[in-house]
Design an enzyme around this catalytic site. Structure first.
Site, short mmCIF file in Angstrom:
data_model
loop_
_atom_site.label_atom_id
_atom_site.label_comp_id
_atom_site.label_asym_id
_atom_site.label_seq_id
_atom_site.Cartn_x
_atom_site.Cartn_y
_atom_site.Cartn_z
N GLU A 253 0.80 -1.22 0.00
CA GLU A 253 0.00 0.00 0.00
C GLU A 253 0.84 1.28 0.00
OE1 GLU A 253 -4.07 0.20 1.76
OE2 GLU A 253 -2.90 1.04 3.42
N LYS B 272 0.72 4.79 1.37
CA LYS B 272 -0.01 5.34 2.52
C LYS B 272 0.81 6.45 3.16
CE LYS B 272 -2.45 3.43 6.56
NZ LYS B 272 -2.65 2.16 7.30
N LYS C 167 -8.25 2.33 -2.54
CA LYS C 167 -8.53 2.25 -1.09
C LYS C 167 -9.19 3.58 -0.69
CE LYS C 167 -7.66 -0.03 2.90
NZ LYS C 167 -6.29 0.00 3.44
N GLU D 22 -14.67 -5.76 2.83
CA GLU D 22 -13.95 -5.75 4.11
C GLU D 22 -14.88 -5.99 5.28
OE1 GLU D 22 -10.76 -2.76 4.90
OE2 GLU D 22 -12.13 -2.14 6.50
N ASN E 79 -10.24 -7.19 8.22
CA ASN E 79 -9.50 -6.07 8.80
C ASN E 79 -9.25 -6.34 10.28
OD1 ASN E 79 -8.33 -3.62 9.45
ND2 ASN E 79 -9.84 -2.40 8.34
N GLU F 30 -5.85 -7.75 6.53
CA GLU F 30 -5.47 -6.34 6.45
C GLU F 30 -5.14 -5.78 7.83
OE1 GLU F 30 -8.51 -4.01 4.39
OE2 GLU F 30 -9.50 -5.89 3.93
N SER F 31 -4.16 -4.91 7.89
CA SER F 31 -3.85 -4.05 9.04
C SER F 31 -3.05 -4.76 10.14
CB SER F 31 -5.12 -3.47 9.67
OG SER F 31 -5.84 -2.70 8.74
#
Length: 247
Positions: free
Chosen positions: A47, A49, A109, A158, A179, A209-210
């Site tokens: 990503e 970001k 995103k 998500e 997530n 994710e994350s």
């Protein structure tokens, strides 16, 4: 008290409304499929970001094209591009510039709530869009999902808990993102992936994710049996250290 997710959507409402009046050029040729039979067993969505509500500024001066090319060279399967300007310091111009520079699939995103927003993502060159169950009613989610698929976009739906997963599964999706960050509080728990992965049919591609900041974090997630990970902050801070997991 307003949750962070609700605050972000409210802050972006005027921006999103503006897309309804834009004259957009839609190309049905910007296909770089993410879901292919030849995809690797464990995929990295890397990503771009600049910032986030939980971490603040990560890299305000990043050259997004150079970073995307770096991700491509390191073996990423796709590139995620933050397009939300207020909290993540992103923009659709980033996605457009990256689309012109790399061959990989690109995930838009953003906090998508309208069909006009999907058209904006498609016109900028996205191949994949994010739809967040927590940000939409089941009817809104279904409408946006069908519209995105009609645009030949892959959709990363998500979820964060069992209730959201139940809503997502009703759409018979091809791709689900788990997530590990609670979008109401922004607290992170990597155990979320293991808990929800066990409830998802093996025919669905699952992305965690994350919260993955180092190789042990990625190894923990990989052991749950997911098909890949989406990593933002970790890749922005030290992509070379993490890419060993994807070679």
């Amino acid at each position: 008290m307003m949750s962070i997710l609700t605050e972000i959507i409210a802050k972006n409402s005027d921006r999103v409304k503006g897309y309804q009046s834009e004259q957009l050029h839609l190309s049905m040729a910007n296909k770089a499929p993410f879901l292919t039979p030849t995809a690797p067993d464990f995929r990295l969505i890397a990503e771009i970001k600049r910032a986030s509500p939980s971490k603040g500024i990560i890299d305000a001066t990043v050259d997004v094209v150079a970073q995307a090319k770096r991700y491509e060279a390191l073996g990423a399967s796709a590139i995620s591009v933050l397009c939300e300007p207020y909290y993540f310091k992103g923009d659709f111009s980033d996605l457009e510039a990256i689309r012109a520079a790399v061959q990989l699939p690109i995930l838009c995103k953003d906090f998508i709530t309208t069909t006009a927003h999907l058209l904006k993502a498609k016109s900028a060159g996205a191949n994949i869009v994010l739809l967040i169950v927590a940000a939409l009613t089941p009817t809104e989610l279904a409408t946006l999902y069908r519209f995105a698929r009609a645009l030949e976009l892959d959709v990363l739906i998500e979820v964060h808990d069992e209730g959201e997963l139940a809503v997502a599964l009703k759409l018979n999706p091809r791709l689900i993102g788990i997530n590990n960050r609670n979008l109401e509080t922004f607290a992170v728990d990597l155990a979320t992936t293991a808990r929800l992965r066990a409830l998802i049919p093996p025919t669905i591609t699952v992305i965690s994710e994350s919260g993955m900041l180092n190789v042990p974090d990625i190894a923990t997630i990989k052991a749950t049996g997911v098909d890949g990970v989406l990593i933002g902050e970790g890749m922005m801070r030290d992509a070379d250290a993490l890419q060993v997991m994807f070679r």
